[in-house]
Design an enzyme around this catalytic site. Structure first.
Site, PDB file in Angstrom:
ATOM      1  N   SER A  72      36.351  48.137  32.591  1.00  0.00           N
ATOM      2  CA  SER A  72      37.757  48.546  32.458  1.00  0.00           C
ATOM      3  C   SER A  72      37.823  49.822  31.631  1.00  0.00           C
ATOM      4  CB  SER A  72      38.543  47.452  31.729  1.00  0.00           C
ATOM      5  OG  SER A  72      39.805  47.947  31.340  1.00  0.00           O
ATOM      6  N   TYR A  94      38.897  42.215  24.388  1.00  0.00           N
ATOM      7  CA  TYR A  94      38.760  42.511  25.823  1.00  0.00           C
ATOM      8  C   TYR A  94      37.952  43.803  25.994  1.00  0.00           C
ATOM      9  CZ  TYR A  94      40.325  43.744  30.601  1.00  0.00           C
ATOM     10  OH  TYR A  94      40.389  44.106  31.935  1.00  0.00           O
TER      11      TYR A  94
HETATM   12  N1  LIG Z   1      44.528  45.684  37.256  1.00  0.00           N
HETATM   13  C1  LIG Z   1      44.129  46.538  36.346  1.00  0.00           C
HETATM   14  O1  LIG Z   1      44.909  47.409  35.932  1.00  0.00           O
HETATM   15  C2  LIG Z   1      42.721  46.467  35.789  1.00  0.00           C
HETATM   16  C3  LIG Z   1      42.322  47.478  34.906  1.00  0.00           C
HETATM   17  C4  LIG Z   1      41.040  47.462  34.399  1.00  0.00           C
HETATM   18  C5  LIG Z   1      40.162  46.454  34.768  1.00  0.00           C
HETATM   19  N2  LIG Z   1      40.576  45.467  35.615  1.00  0.00           N
HETATM   20  C6  LIG Z   1      39.599  44.434  35.966  1.00  0.00           C
HETATM   21  O2  LIG Z   1      39.556  44.301  37.378  1.00  0.00           O
HETATM   22  C7  LIG Z   1      39.090  42.996  37.706  1.00  0.00           C
HETATM   23  C8  LIG Z   1      39.972  42.409  38.784  1.00  0.00           C
HETATM   24  O3  LIG Z   1      41.265  42.191  38.254  1.00  0.00           O
HETATM   25  P1  LIG Z   1      42.577  42.477  39.107  1.00  0.00           P
HETATM   26  O4  LIG Z   1      43.256  43.602  38.490  1.00  0.00           O
HETATM   27  O5  LIG Z   1      42.252  42.529  40.551  1.00  0.00           O
HETATM   28  O6  LIG Z   1      43.461  41.213  38.731  1.00  0.00           O
HETATM   29  P2  LIG Z   1      43.644  39.811  39.460  1.00  0.00           P
HETATM   30  O7  LIG Z   1      44.243  38.928  38.448  1.00  0.00           O
HETATM   31  O8  LIG Z   1      44.333  39.982  40.751  1.00  0.00           O
HETATM   32  O9  LIG Z   1      42.144  39.361  39.774  1.00  0.00           O
HETATM   33  C9  LIG Z   1      41.332  38.652  38.876  1.00  0.00           C
HETATM   34  C10 LIG Z   1      40.692  37.520  39.648  1.00  0.00           C
HETATM   35  O10 LIG Z   1      39.760  36.841  38.807  1.00  0.00           O
HETATM   36  C11 LIG Z   1      39.940  35.447  38.962  1.00  0.00           C
HETATM   37  N3  LIG Z   1      39.502  34.771  37.742  1.00  0.00           N
HETATM   38  C12 LIG Z   1      40.020  34.889  36.496  1.00  0.00           C
HETATM   39  N4  LIG Z   1      39.346  34.101  35.644  1.00  0.00           N
HETATM   40  C13 LIG Z   1      38.372  33.483  36.366  1.00  0.00           C
HETATM   41  C14 LIG Z   1      37.345  32.556  36.056  1.00  0.00           C
HETATM   42  N5  LIG Z   1      37.175  32.076  34.820  1.00  0.00           N
HETATM   43  N6  LIG Z   1      36.536  32.151  37.060  1.00  0.00           N
HETATM   44  C15 LIG Z   1      36.690  32.608  38.326  1.00  0.00           C
HETATM   45  N7  LIG Z   1      37.638  33.476  38.677  1.00  0.00           N
HETATM   46  C16 LIG Z   1      38.469  33.908  37.704  1.00  0.00           C
HETATM   47  C17 LIG Z   1      41.439  35.285  39.198  1.00  0.00           C
HETATM   48  O11 LIG Z   1      41.736  34.051  39.800  1.00  0.00           O
HETATM   49  C18 LIG Z   1      41.715  36.478  40.106  1.00  0.00           C
HETATM   50  O12 LIG Z   1      41.442  36.141  41.445  1.00  0.00           O
HETATM   51  C19 LIG Z   1      39.050  42.220  36.393  1.00  0.00           C
HETATM   52  O13 LIG Z   1      37.723  42.172  35.920  1.00  0.00           O
HETATM   53  C20 LIG Z   1      39.905  43.052  35.455  1.00  0.00           C
HETATM   54  O14 LIG Z   1      39.549  42.862  34.112  1.00  0.00           O
HETATM   55  C21 LIG Z   1      41.826  45.459  36.140  1.00  0.00           C
END
Ligand SMILES: NC(=O)c1ccc[n+]([C@@H]2O[C@H](COP(=O)([O-])OP(=O)(O)OC[C@H]3O[C@@H](n4cnc5c(N)ncnc54)[C@H](O)[C@@H]3O)[C@@H](O)[C@H]2O)c1
Length: 258
Positions: A142, A155
């Protein structure tokens, strides 16, 4: 390019994970979706099966070692190989309290879900990939890892660990034709971002939306497919000489002097 390949996508039932699953399924990859909710898993699988009918969902909590071990062994017993790992699942469900009030159990949860989960996934995926002498892995970090802004401490530390782990493990396995990179997203419109908005008043929502947009040069929040396209490239043979890198997809976050 992904025809007949087999790839595990954790957090594959929503957001960046589901968008990536869709792009890879359209190219013929057998997708193994992994996430905690069976209901969301079946829902996402029905979308993915339109393009890749052999794809499966395996209920997995990536913080639980036995679940990750089972994810990898069930994938291997179903398909006989694992070409790809997109270790992407994470959440921000723990408290966002100030450091002096932060609970120790929330620290443990956040580090487990951001960092240990990625280590567990790689540990078991590499047991298969080293036998095959090939593989491509992307781990999701991230921009919080690089910005280290107030309130993101634990985080950000977990996600920084993902970058370090990726670089180090890539050095370990490059000679076996296994490439490992990390994706470093800025702000993307997914359920993770929506959760931050969910408790705010309409005025506060507009303010937060504007502040996310003003962070980057493009002046907008990313669409999950814009991250997924980069992941697809990193996992493809087009990135055959790219390993140990942290690839930033953030619309150009930086200072603007106006
Ligand atoms: N959306 C943003 O702005 C952003 C920014 C930086 C990093 N990220 C990272 O991107 C990745 C994807 O996130 P996203 O934005 O698509 O959000 P999202 O919430 O749509 O996806 C996260 C997924 O992880 C799954 N998950 C969470 N905890 C879990 C666990 N313990 N076991 C199995 N599955 C689990 C959730 O069910 C979900 O499907 C993450 O690692 C997040 O930290 C997102």
């Amino acid at each position: 390019m992904f025809e007949e390949k087999v790839g595990i996508i954790t957090g594959g039932t929503s957001g960046i994970g589901l968008a990536t699953a869709e792009l890879l399924a359209k190219e013929g990859m057998h997708v193994v979706l992994a996430s905690r909710s069976a209901e969301k898993g079946e829902e996402a699988l029905s979308i993915i099966k339109k393009w890749s009918p052999n794809s499966i969902f395996i209920k997995t909590d990536v913080t639980i070692s036995e679940d990750v071990k089972n994810l990898v062994s069930q994938t291997y017993s179903t398909f006989g190989k694992i070409d790809i790992g997109f270790n992407n699942a994470a959440n921000t469900e723990a408290s966002s309290a100030a450091t002096h009030q932060f609970k120790e159990e929330d620290f443990d949860h956040l580090i487990n879900v951001t960092l240990k989960s990625v280590w567990l996934c790689m540990k078991y995926q590499l047991q298969v990939m080293t036998k095959q002498n090939n593989g491509a892995i992307v781990n999701t970090s991230s921009m919080d890892a690089l910005l280290c802004s107030a309130g993101t401490g634990v985080y950000a530390a977990g996600k920084s660990g993902v970058i370090a782990l990726t670089k180090s493990v890539a050095q370990e396995y490059g000679h076996q034709n296994i490439r490992i990179n990390s994706l470093c997203p800025g702000a993307f419109r997914t359920s993770m971002l929506e959760e931050k908005f969910s408790t705010l008043s309409p005025e506060e929502k507009v303010k937060l939306d504007e502040s996310y947009k003003s962070l980057n040069a493009l002046g907008r929040i990313g669409d999950p497919y814009e991250a997924a396209k980069t992941v697809k490239w990193l996992l493809s043979d087009d990135a055959s000489f790219v390993t140990g890198q942290n690839i930033i997809v953030d619309g150009g976050i930086g200072f603007k002097f106006t």
